[in-house]
Design an enzyme around this catalytic site. Sequence first.
Site, PDB file in Angstrom:
ATOM      1  CB  CYS A  73       1.888   4.235   5.766  1.00 56.18           C
ATOM      2  SG  CYS A  73       0.128   4.453   6.523  1.00 56.18           S
ATOM      3  CG  PHE A 100      -6.485  31.411   5.393  1.00 57.90           C
ATOM      4  CD1 PHE A 100      -6.628  31.310   3.872  1.00 57.90           C
ATOM      5  CD2 PHE A 100      -5.442  32.123   5.689  1.00 57.90           C
ATOM      6  CE1 PHE A 100      -5.945  32.051   2.984  1.00 57.90           C
ATOM      7  CE2 PHE A 100      -4.719  33.025   4.869  1.00 57.90           C
ATOM      8  CZ  PHE A 100      -4.860  32.951   3.700  1.00 57.90           C
ATOM      9  CG  ASP A 158      -5.251  26.282   9.547  1.00 59.26           C
ATOM     10  OD1 ASP A 158      -4.043  25.978   9.015  1.00 59.26           O
ATOM     11  OD2 ASP A 158      -6.300  25.662   9.848  1.00 59.26           O
ATOM     12  CD  GLN A 214      -6.910  20.723  11.517  1.00 57.25           C
ATOM     13  OE1 GLN A 214      -5.934  20.127  11.148  1.00 57.25           O
ATOM     14  NE2 GLN A 214      -6.948  22.099  11.150  1.00 57.25           N
ATOM     15  CB  CYS A 230      -6.401   0.285   6.976  1.00 61.82           C
ATOM     16  SG  CYS A 230      -5.418   2.055   7.111  1.00 61.82           S
ATOM     17  CB  CYS A 258      -0.549  22.014   6.384  1.00 61.36           C
ATOM     18  SG  CYS A 258      -1.003  22.776   4.942  1.00 61.36           S
ATOM     19  CB  CYS A 292      -0.849  -0.223   1.338  1.00 54.36           C
ATOM     20  SG  CYS A 292      -1.941   1.404   1.497  1.00 54.36           S
TER      21      CYS A 292
END
Length: 412
Positions: A67, A268, A336, A241, A141, A362, A64
């Site tokens: 990750c 934002f 943000d 989030q 998962c 981010c 997968c």
Amino acid sequence: MRKTVTIERLGQQGDGVAGDMFVPLALPGEVVSGIPDGDQLTEMRVETPSADRVSAPCPHFRSCGGCQVQHASDTCVAGWKRGIVETALTVQGVTATVRPTLTSPDRSRRRATFAARRTKKGAMAGFHARKSDAIIPVPSCVLVTPTLAKSAPMAEALAVAGASRKGALSVSVTDSVDGLDVLVTGGKPLDGPLRITLAALCEAHGLARLTWEDELIGMRVPPSYAMGAARVVPPPGAFLQATEHGQATLTDLVRDIVGPAKSVLDLFAGCGTFALPLAKTAEVHAVEGDRAMLAALDGGWRQAQGLKRVTTETRDLFRRPLMPDELARFDAAVIDPPRAGAAAQIAELTQAKIETIAYVSCNPQTFVRDAKTLCDAGYSLDWVQPVDQFRWSAHVELVAAFRLAHIRDQRR
């Protein structure tokens, strides 16, 4: 011919780096061998493992692509993400205390986007394989919530009903407190029979809401999310989030920065992640470019009890940032922005001299660009807190506390 190298560090995307060569699934300090292919080392074999190498907790990890670093210890991953932030600050010549990374637990991601494709025998749903368009089923998962982990049959049913033979559906599933909120893109155009089939699937799978492209198919119950004392029903596909833990962590950090401020600007603002919790003690003005998200914020505020006044303003802060005369009335600001950062708005904030700024980011690279602008204008960067909501991925978030230098000195 096989080549043997020693891994120096982890790169930005989680690959091991040895000189100018990238080695997927390798860790710093390891001696590995493989076959060079351009700047990649393929068919990698670990000759001398790192003490930080662990058995991946997910049985799907090797195939997968969801990750990148499950083969590394939690301590290693947390240190790597903290190091990404520290390096970004150093490159820009910005000095700050970088706190240890705060990481969301496993099985806590409340949103995932599954790929779902029709097959000759029915359909399959899962995540894309590593560096491939192939779909890998992920029934075990360990990243997403248990409810999301069990949603593959629903995604497969949607593919059988509405996917074309040539392409895969994108099925975005969010685990709300009221049930699954599902947004599907990439499917067949809606017609009468398909609408009826999809509405039946919404009932059969007990979905809170089902949206096909931009059309609401069915809503058994409005999917809501807690934001402070309020409950908010975001529009389909709206930003949230990634984990409840991450949301609570970011909110607590922002509250700590804002402190006793009585008038707060939320830039934002989205659906109210910060505006609504802050309204417990302060009047808040929330600015956001998406009108539907602001409507959700306003609806949550109006139905909540015990909150101070929250006003909203729809505005493109990239093209039309708030100007110094508009900013002057606020004691503190929360910002943000998306990954591109907020260069235009930061430039105006430096002129307005708001005493306290909580910056949520981010993207460490665009954050440090904006941080340098603030620091050059007389702000101190008190601390930076890395937050890892996207466990085992290369994604890093952070919260940072900025204060005008004279305010910082008064607090000492």
